[in-house]
Design a protein around this motif. Structure first.
Motif, short mmCIF file in Angstrom:
data_model
loop_
_atom_site.label_atom_id
_atom_site.label_comp_id
_atom_site.label_asym_id
_atom_site.label_seq_id
_atom_site.Cartn_x
_atom_site.Cartn_y
_atom_site.Cartn_z
N GLN A 1 2.34 17.63 22.70
CA GLN A 1 1.96 18.44 23.86
C GLN A 1 2.24 17.70 25.16
O GLN A 1 2.77 18.28 26.11
N THR B 1 5.92 17.75 25.89
CA THR B 1 6.35 19.06 26.39
C THR B 1 6.00 19.21 27.87
O THR B 1 6.83 19.67 28.67
N ILE B 2 4.79 18.82 28.25
CA ILE B 2 4.37 18.91 29.64
C ILE B 2 5.20 18.00 30.52
O ILE B 2 5.64 18.38 31.62
N ILE C 1 8.31 16.92 30.05
CA ILE C 1 9.65 17.48 30.23
C ILE C 1 9.63 18.67 31.18
O ILE C 1 10.51 18.82 32.03
N SER C 2 8.60 19.52 31.07
CA SER C 2 8.51 20.70 31.94
C SER C 2 8.32 20.29 33.40
O SER C 2 8.90 20.90 34.31
N ILE C 3 7.53 19.23 33.65
CA ILE C 3 7.34 18.75 35.02
C ILE C 3 8.66 18.22 35.57
O ILE C 3 9.04 18.50 36.72
N ILE D 1 11.76 19.00 34.60
CA ILE D 1 12.70 20.10 34.79
C ILE D 1 12.37 20.87 36.06
O ILE D 1 13.25 21.30 36.81
N GLU D 2 11.07 21.04 36.33
CA GLU D 2 10.62 21.75 37.53
C GLU D 2 10.94 20.96 38.80
O GLU D 2 11.32 21.52 39.83
N SER E 1 5.42 11.73 36.67
CA SER E 1 5.39 12.88 35.77
C SER E 1 4.74 12.51 34.44
O SER E 1 4.00 13.30 33.85
N ALA F 1 1.42 14.19 32.96
CA ALA F 1 1.42 14.83 31.64
C ALA F 1 0.32 14.26 30.75
O ALA F 1 -0.37 15.00 30.02
N LEU G 1 1.88 20.23 40.36
CA LEU G 1 2.78 21.38 40.32
C LEU G 1 3.65 21.42 41.57
O LEU G 1 3.25 20.94 42.64
#
Length: 295
Positions: free
Chosen positions: A12, A15-16, A18-20, A22-23, A191, A195, A229
């Motif tokens: 988890q 995943t968080i 990588i999403s941060i 990518i954002e 990041s 995460a 965010l």
């Protein structure tokens, strides 16, 4: 043959993380490109012509620049450091850094949509950002002395008008790549921390703490710092707390987060002196907190 089963929490967190990234990466890339353009094409004389000489007027002027030069907080630090190295007062640079991720049209429109096509929240958010930026900028103008940069930060100067245009383009790209890798490592560290905190500190724990008006604002500022965010997306998260938190605490989330989160704190610490960063963070926290109590 030797299968390794990773803990669900670690997956988890990955995943968080990588999403941060990518954002954030598109905005960091845009930020370092703008920084490169400023470095090569913008001269100290140009800055001197448009920047008011009066300290207070310079801060006010810079606080509204975000409307014309939108930037996410993920890429704002390289832009500000380059502007300051070109002659913008650090107080004005910080004022721009604080408002640009909030008062730009994209973020305000996203806030408008997230809160059911109601202009009240975007308006309160923009007003809060400008108030915070002006107060913090004036505080820095009159209370901070000396160079704002860490010792390893070197000021580069362009060759001047004689450099051929295509060579300037190449120099811009070279500078952007150099700055990308310089800032990139701090983005990755920030990041990763964000995460990990999101994974192992439950949001419900923070929500249970923030029951009073003052404590709810503090909890929402802490949550915005932890979630890290991008300002283009944070309003949709804030709107999900409408039934739990007051308007004031939601504004604390929406104003504090783009100004200070884990990612840009790491980048600020890599660029500016710790004393300046401490002054920025503590002043932003205090002014945002007081502003949130008005609602």
């Amino acid at each position: 043959m030797f299968g390794i089963t990773l803990p669900q929490s670690f997956l988890q967190m990955n995943t968080i993380f990588i999403s941060i990234l990518i954002e954030a990466l598109p905005f960091v890339t845009l930020g370092v490109l703008i920084s490169g353009i400023i470095q090569i094409f913008v001269t100290e004389e140009m800055i001197a012509k448009i920047m008011p000489k009066n300290k207070v007027l310079a801060v006010i002027f810079a606080s509204f620049l975000g409307i014309l030069f939108p930037s996410c907080e993920c890429g704002i630090v390289p832009i500000v450091s380059r502007l300051v190295s070109k002659g913008v007062p650090i107080s004005a640079g910080i004022a721009f850094m604080l408002t640009a991720p909030i008062i730009n049209p994209v973020v305000l429109f996203a806030t408008y949509i997230a809160f059911g096509s109601d202009w009240k929240m975007p308006l309160y958010r923009a007003i809060g950002a400008i108030i915070v930026a002006i107060i913090v900028g004036i505080l820095i103008a009159y209370r901070y002395q000396g160079s704002p940069f860490k010792e390893h930060f070197h000021l580069h100067h362009s060759d001047g008008k004689s450099t051929p245009f295509f060579k300037k383009i190449w120099q811009t790209l070279e500078h952007a790549v150099e700055e990308f890798f310089s800032m990139g490592k701090y983005l990755i560290i920030g990041s990763l921390i964000a995460a990990a905190v999101q994974t192992y500190i439950k949001t419900s724990t923070l929500v249970s703490i923030g029951q009073g008006q003052a404590s709810s604002s503090i909890v929402m500022m802490a949550l915005s710092f932890i979630l890290s965010l991008c300002s283009e997306a944070d309003a949709f998260i804030a709107s999900s707390f409408r039934t739990t938190f007051s308007t004031g605490s939601l504004l604390a989330f929406l104003v504090f987060g783009p100004m200070v989160d884990i990612k840009n704190l790491m980048m600020m610490l890599a660029t500016f002196k710790k004393r300046l960063v401490f002054m920025i963070v503590s002043a932003v926290f205090a002014v945002v907190f007081v502003y949130s109590l008005l609602f």
